[in-house]
Design an enzyme around this catalytic site. Structure first.
Site, PDB file in Angstrom:
ATOM      1  N   LYS A 114     -82.060  23.667  41.892  1.00 16.61           N
ATOM      2  CA  LYS A 114     -82.666  22.351  42.149  1.00 16.61           C
ATOM      3  C   LYS A 114     -83.437  22.353  43.448  1.00 16.61           C
ATOM      4  O   LYS A 114     -84.439  21.646  43.571  1.00 16.61           O
ATOM      5  CB  LYS A 114     -81.598  21.255  42.161  1.00 16.61           C
ATOM      6  N   LYS A 196     -81.620  27.788  29.364  1.00 17.02           N
ATOM      7  CA  LYS A 196     -80.881  26.718  28.676  1.00 17.02           C
ATOM      8  C   LYS A 196     -81.758  25.507  28.373  1.00 17.02           C
ATOM      9  O   LYS A 196     -82.716  25.230  29.106  1.00 17.02           O
ATOM     10  CB  LYS A 196     -79.665  26.307  29.507  1.00 17.02           C
ATOM     11  N   LYS A 199     -83.166  18.919  30.486  1.00 15.30           N
ATOM     12  CA  LYS A 199     -84.008  17.713  30.537  1.00 15.30           C
ATOM     13  C   LYS A 199     -85.127  17.877  31.543  1.00 15.30           C
ATOM     14  O   LYS A 199     -86.117  17.161  31.497  1.00 15.30           O
ATOM     15  CB  LYS A 199     -83.185  16.461  30.819  1.00 15.30           C
TER      16      LYS A 199
HETATM   17  P1  AMP Z   1     -76.270  17.203  32.954  1.00 21.61           P
HETATM   18  O1  AMP Z   1     -77.337  16.829  31.992  1.00 21.61           O
HETATM   19  O2  AMP Z   1     -76.667  18.287  33.880  1.00 21.61           O
HETATM   20  O3  AMP Z   1     -75.642  16.001  33.630  1.00 21.61           O
HETATM   21  O4  AMP Z   1     -75.133  17.851  32.059  1.00 21.61           O
HETATM   22  C1  AMP Z   1     -74.202  17.105  31.340  1.00 21.61           C
HETATM   23  C2  AMP Z   1     -73.291  17.976  30.542  1.00 21.61           C
HETATM   24  O5  AMP Z   1     -74.018  18.672  29.511  1.00 21.61           O
HETATM   25  C3  AMP Z   1     -72.587  19.076  31.354  1.00 21.61           C
HETATM   26  O6  AMP Z   1     -71.268  19.219  30.872  1.00 21.61           O
HETATM   27  C4  AMP Z   1     -73.391  20.297  31.057  1.00 21.61           C
HETATM   28  O7  AMP Z   1     -72.654  21.482  31.193  1.00 21.61           O
HETATM   29  C5  AMP Z   1     -73.799  20.063  29.604  1.00 21.61           C
HETATM   30  N1  AMP Z   1     -75.046  20.754  29.276  1.00 21.61           N
HETATM   31  C6  AMP Z   1     -76.258  20.551  29.868  1.00 21.61           C
HETATM   32  N2  AMP Z   1     -77.190  21.352  29.326  1.00 21.61           N
HETATM   33  C7  AMP Z   1     -76.555  22.087  28.361  1.00 21.61           C
HETATM   34  C8  AMP Z   1     -76.977  23.104  27.426  1.00 21.61           C
HETATM   35  N3  AMP Z   1     -78.241  23.515  27.394  1.00 21.61           N
HETATM   36  N4  AMP Z   1     -76.049  23.624  26.601  1.00 21.61           N
HETATM   37  C9  AMP Z   1     -74.767  23.204  26.627  1.00 21.61           C
HETATM   38  N5  AMP Z   1     -74.311  22.264  27.479  1.00 21.61           N
HETATM   39  C10 AMP Z   1     -75.186  21.702  28.337  1.00 21.61           C
END
Ligand code: AMP
Ligand code: TRP
Length: 334
Positions: A114, A196, A199
């Site tokens: 980030k 991965k 967003k």
């Molecule tokens: P965040 O969007 O960073 O707040 O992530 C929220 C949750 O989604 C966390 O538990 C992340 O580990 C999971 N997560 C985010 N991106 C992925 C992905 N590409 N594959 C699997 N889990 C994800």
């Protein structure tokens, strides 16, 4: 407070929620809420470590809450609330900041990532973000933290911090563990199967948002990158793109990968993608229908979140009081 093991997890309300979030995190939560004492948070304080527009943030908080509920999180089974509505999170975060080393934070890959992407705003909050996440988790004496692979490192740091505080002050915190799904812990981008689904990807074709219209979903899947050859076969090394699509297919239909390989034996990538697109649409449509109902009933949404915050604040209190006591903080009583 309960004999059941405690589960805590959260997602940042900072933009679209995509299929990776659902398959890596939320999908597990739905099952866990039946067995564990479950607490699911919308971590808005984490979201402001990058620049947010206030109105957008409010909207994103509500939309994420509606996604939680539409996905099947049930306020009768689990506590659902917004992080900043319970001030103990930031209070404990300060104490944990004072028990976390700079070197530990410097090693966090999410920070490195980030701070690369937001070079003009490498603020102190972005750096100490994991201490706030540790506070979220430790405040509730959490045992299990269901997250995707990218959060494993943060949960391990949380465990180290808990251990350190316990050594210094006696048994203050439960030492939690990450809970990763066996399949789906790392869903890859549709336009780039080597990184991965995210967003913050530069193209909207990277992800399927949980709120994407069916036709948009179809288009994105038809555009998804594939591998050389034409056989639909799971092989993460030689066929990373098809393997990722097979993983998604399997998770949204509950069919196993072997049976999907059989179903598409002798057929090309085009047929496979068509099938996948329909499967994803079929899976997402009922969630979107419920999502709309929650979005259209803001008073109901607010009531659920307000009740959740009250319950969470009550649960957080004994831990926070104990922390104040063992650390030697404060004088006033009641
Ligand atoms: P965040 O969007 O960073 O707040 O992530 C929220 C949750 O989604 C966390 O538990 C992340 O580990 C999971 N997560 C985010 N991106 C992925 C992905 N590409 N594959 C699997 N889990 C994800
Ligand atoms: N850092 C997590 C992410 O980016 C979100 C998060 C904040 C979280 N606090 C948490 C996840 C506590 C699990 C438990 O996805």
């Amino acid at each position: 407070m309960t004999n059941k093991k405690i589960v805590f997890s959260g997602i940042q309300p900072s933009g679209v929620i995509h299929l990776g979030n659902y398959l890596g995190a939320i999908k597990q939560w739905i099952d866990l809420q039946d067995k564990y004492f479950s607490i699911f948070c919308i971590v808005d304080m984490h979201a402001i470590t990058v620049q947010q527009e206030p109105e957008e943030l409010q909207k994103n908080i509500r939309e994420l809450a509606a996604i939680y509920l539409a996905s099947g999180l049930d306020p009768k089974k689990a506590i659902i609330f917004v992080q900043s509505d319970v001030s103990a999170h930031t209070e404990l975060a300060w104490v944990l900041n004072c028990n976390t080393q700079m070197g530990e934070l410097e090693r966090m890959t999410q920070f490195k990532d980030k701070s690369q992407r937001h070079k003009q705003n490498i603020n102190a909050g972005l750096f100490t973000y994991p201490a706030l996440m540790a506070a979220d988790i430790l405040l509730y004496q959490t045992n299990k933290v269901p997250v995707g692979e990218d959060q494993r490192q943060h949960v391990e740091l949380t465990r180290d911090i808990a251990h350190r505080v316990n050594n210094k002050y006696g048994q203050v915190f439960e030492e939690p563990e990450a809970l990763l799904p066996e399949v789906g812990a790392r869903i890859m981008g549709l336009d780039d199967p080597t990184s991965k689904m995210s967003k913050s990807a530069s193209s909207g074709n990277n992800y399927i948002a949980m709120t994407d219209e069916p036709d948009k979903i179809r288009k994105k899947i038809m555009k998804a990158v594939t591998d050389s050859g034409s056989e639909v076969k799971f092989d993460e090394e030689k066929k990373p793109a098809i393997s990722n699509l097979l993983t998604i297919y399997s998770l949204v239909t509950e069919k196993n990968i072997k049976s999907l390989e059989k179903e598409y034996a002798g057929k090309g990538y085009g047929d496979f993608k068509k099938g996948l697109a329909e499967a994803v649409v079929e899976f997402i449509e009922p969630i979107q229908k419920k999502y709309k109902e929650y979005i259209d009933d803001q008073p109901k949404l607010e009531k659920i979140l307000t009740n959740g915050a009250k319950e969470a604040a009550k649960l957080a209190q004994p831990t926070m009081e104990n922390v104040r006591k063992v650390v030697g903080l404060g004088v006033a009583n009641d």
